[in-house]
Design an enzyme around this catalytic site. Structure first.
Site: not given
Ligand SMILES: Cc1cc2nc3c(=O)[nH]c(=O)nc-3n(C[C@H](O)[C@H](O)[C@H](O)COP(=O)(O)OP(=O)(O)OC[C@H]3O[C@@H](n4cnc5c(N)ncnc54)[C@H](O)[C@@H]3O)c2cc1C
Length: 730
Positions: A461
């Protein structure tokens, strides 16, 4: 002499001309507003529709006050805490208790690797999956506060059951249907979701688009296709999603993808934008992949995909008119949901950690002493108590806003960020105190599961680093500011005369706002904020905090304006500065929620150390964040001006004292009404206001006792009650 006189006359005339230009509307618009608007149009970074949807989503309420430089404290204090109906209370006392009694987190995680079938069935039968669905559709029709109370309680028992309940009740098919579904879609899906006949999930995240979710490559092409033997208009959808909670067991898949209409069958645009649809997982072509195991948490989570899957148009949520409106729908629902689900589950985890760790610190002895008596252990215990008191306050205030019909986009982002970050601190502190007891896994390990699952809350989220660096201030400064949004709208206005008029009005207001806040921040800095107004109805022992928060609010508003004026669009890339300004806004919310809670709880003097600790900690941290902005501000002259305005006599705040910390720690390790209030056993009850003799009785609970002479001698009691309290006692 004559030459001097001539210079003076010319200078006076120039000043008079400038004043005239500023005072006379038409002149000002022509000489000042029009050229400035031209500059603004050039320097304003281009904003995509998705960015605009994200910024404009939700409502502005208390966050606007915090950003105004003079928060209307009386309005906050007049806000009664949301309460439970008899049905909701009954559900909590019976159904929730029964569900908690049915679960063993250890067996769920280590034996079944899932919730046992009887637990799933009970959750479905008793309506846990349809708490937010109105009674008219067979749901429980609970308020946001009731939803929050249920999730908080479940989280003290098992993270798996809490997640399995909170997901269908937050951003997903149920909520999207309620707000945007057609009547037919509501009739078709909501009763089944309410009774657990369908299990929903919502899939947005793609392997190539996590935080930057608006750039999902998943797509759907508007076309004709065959559905149930008929040729109908629909979309051919291709997607690849991962990390989807409840995905492996879902029967109804909420899917976000980008819709394209190359043949203009649904309108006259090619790229329609992000669209949300509901697809039964039994539909041919839907592939549910191998289950993920998120850090040994066994709530259901996994990927799903599909290639060229044809869906009829009436599976799009809201039908054809809502094609391309998906991002706005998601942002609006997130604005409310983000303030409930993770704040509640994390507060529940923290309540469990504080309750068990406080008790453990009392019974575990080393060196012939209960470890809770060591100053070294007192320190993390204090942080745990203060953090939990504040987390619960923020959770309750945010759900109160949601129940009043607000969609607090900025405040819910702050709630998610602050509560999950503080919970990480609580769990880490608890682990340190528990030592080996928290590390070795087994049925009686009360911390290990929470410790492992913490990163899930941090990531979902809106991952916390992104939320802190980009969203809190980025969205807050634009949404909550009284003039910036109006200025931005003027730059997009096609009618030039109207654009200049609108811009002129907004800009004049903006200058007055900036100057007013600068003067007030300086005046409050010079007087130690002694003359700032405090609400008459506030508890005397808390009054000084209202004054300090007002000063902080004026400083934030002033610094935000200076940063926006001097850095413009570059501020978006200066994430460290933006994060620190966002921290000040977050801490203002934390502080104000805590003061509100203290009043709502009936000004329990026995709880006062917690309130004092949270406020002092928040003020000290906010001061550090401001210092961080000033020290790192690129323009050193502007930085010096900012420092002079916000810290004219130096930095006033210090860390909460060790004595105050000791009071807080003692509250957690000794049985008391305060401990019960903090860990949540009595959160549904609104205690009486303590006044007169009650004050003295309350003072006997965990502090120096009702003995006036003894209390007057105690530095910490004087510190926590403030000079007024000390005088009263004397
Ligand atoms: C257990 C679990 C349940 C989930 N459930 C759902 C679900 O039901 N439905 C769904 O659609 N998704 C779901 N997700 C996905 C979740 O919303 C994403 O994991 C999340 O949006 C982060 O994306 P990412 O993991 O690809 O990390 P990334 O986007 O790759 O981010 C990696 C890091 O970079 C940082 N970052 C990225 N951009 C910036 C910026 N511009 N400035 C500073 N920092 C930045 C982030 O804060 C993070 O620390 C789930 C994830 C998990 C792990």
């Amino acid at each position: 002499m004559n030459a001097m006189l001539a210079v003076k006359v010319v200078a006076a005339a120039a000043v008079a001309l400038v004043v005239l230009a500023l005072l006379v509307g038409p002149l000002r618009r022509r000489l000042v507003a029009r050229p400035l608007l031209r500059v603004f149009r050039k320097v304003m970074p281009p904003m995509s529709q998705t960015e605009r949807d994200a910024i404009e989503a939700g409502t502005v309420g208390w966050d606007g006050e915090l950003f105004s430089g003079r928060p209307a404290w009386s309005e906050l204090l007049a806000l009664p805490r949301a309460s439970l109906t008899a049905d909701e209370q009954h559900f909590l006392d019976h159904d929730v208790e029964t569900l908690c009694a049915m679960i063993s987190d250890w067996e769920t995680t280590n034996v079944h690797k899932d919730l046992p079938p009887a637990v799933w069935q009970y959750m479905k039968d008793r309506g846990f999956l349809g708490m937010i669905i109105p009674k008219a559709f067979g749901g429980l029709g609970f308020s946001a506060y009731a939803h929050s109370q249920v999730v908080t309680k479940l989280s003290t028992r098992s993270g798996t059951v809490a997640v399995s309940v909170l997901v269908p009740n937050s951003l997903g098919p149920g909520e999207l249907l309620l707000h945007y579904g057609t009547d037919e879609q509501k009739r078709r899906h909501l009763p089944r979701l309410a009774r657990g006949l369908d299990i929903p999930c919502f899939a947005l995240t793609n392997p190539h688009a996590g935080s930057d979710a608006a750039s999902i490559p998943d797509f759907g092409i508007v076309c004709f296709g065959e559905h149930e033997g008929r040729r109908v208009l629909g979309l051919r959808v291709t997607w690849d999603k991962r990390y989807i909670t409840l995905g492996p067991v879902a029967t109804l898949l909420g899917l976000a993808f980008r819709a394209y209409d190359p043949e203009h069958l649904a309108g006259d645009r090619d790229d329609l934008g992000i669209t949300c649809a509901l697809i039964p997982t039994s539909h041919p072509g839907v592939v549910i992949g191998r289950r993920h195991m998120p850090l040994n948490a066994v709530f259901q989570n996994g990927p799903n995909s599909g290639t060229d899957v044809f869906i009829p148009m009436d599976w799009v949520i809201g039908g054809a008119p809502m094609l391309g409106k998906g991002w706005r729908m998601l942002m609006e629902c997130l604005a409310a949901g983000r303030g409930i689900s993770l704040p509640s589950s994390n507060t529940g985890m923290a309540k469990l950690a504080v309750r068990t760790t406080g008790a453990y610190a009392r019974v575990r002895t080393q060196f012939k002493t209960a470890i809770g008596r060591f100053e070294g252990i007192e320190e993390p215990l204090t942080r745990m108590g203060g953090n939990l008191y504040m987390m619960d306050a923020v959770r309750m205030l945010t759900s109160t806003f949601v129940d009043r019909g607000e969609k607090p986009a900025v405040l819910s982002g702050i709630a998610k960020l602050q509560i999950t970050e503080r919970n990480r601190e609580v769990i880490n502190d608890a682990m340190d105190i528990a030592g080996g007891k928290g590390i070795c896994m087994g049925p009686s390990n009360f911390l290990g599961a929470a410790y492992m699952q913490m990163p899930v809350s941090i990531t979902v989220e809106g991952a916390n680093i992104l939320t802190r660096s980009l969203i809190v201030f980025g969205q807050g400064a634009i949404r909550c500011h009284p003039y910036v949004l109006r200025e931005m709208a003027a730059t997009r206005e096609p009618d030039d005369a109207k654009a200049v008029r609108d811009f002129d009005a907004a800009f004049c207001g903006h200058i007055g706002f900036l100057a007013g806040n600068a003067l007030r921040a300086l005046a409050m800095g010079l007087t130690g904020s002694r003359f700032a107004a405090t609400p008459a109805e506030a508890a005397p022992e808390a009054r000084r905090y209202y004054r300090q928060l007002t000063r902080l609010s004026a400083s934030l508003a002033f610094m935000a304006d200076v940063s926006m004026f001097t850095l413009g669009g570059a501020l978006k890339r200066k994430e460290k500065l933006s994060a620190r300004l966002g921290d000040v806004l977050s801490l203002l919310y934390v502080g104000s929620a805590t003061l509100w809670r203290y009043e709502q709880d009936g000004r329990q003097l026995a709880d006062a150390p917690l309130m004092h600790w949270v406020l002092r900690d928040a003020l000290y941290k906010a001061q550090g964040a401001i210092e961080g902005v000033v020290t790192n501000f690129p323009n050193r002259f502007i930085a010096a001006v900012m420092r002079f305005i916000v810290f004219p006599l130096g930095q006033p705040h210090v860390v909460p004292s060790d004595r105050l910390g000791q009071h807080v720690a003692r509250l957690l390790i000794e049985p008391s009404a305060t401990r019960d209030r903090v860990d949540g056993r009595h959160v549904h009850r609104r205690p009486r206001r303590a006044g007169g003799p009650d004050r003295a009785r309350a003072r006997g609970d965990g502090r120096c006792g009702p003995d006036r002479a003894q209390a007057a001698k105690c530095r910490a009691c004087r510190e926590t009650d403030g000079p007024a309290g000390a005088r009263r006692r004397r």
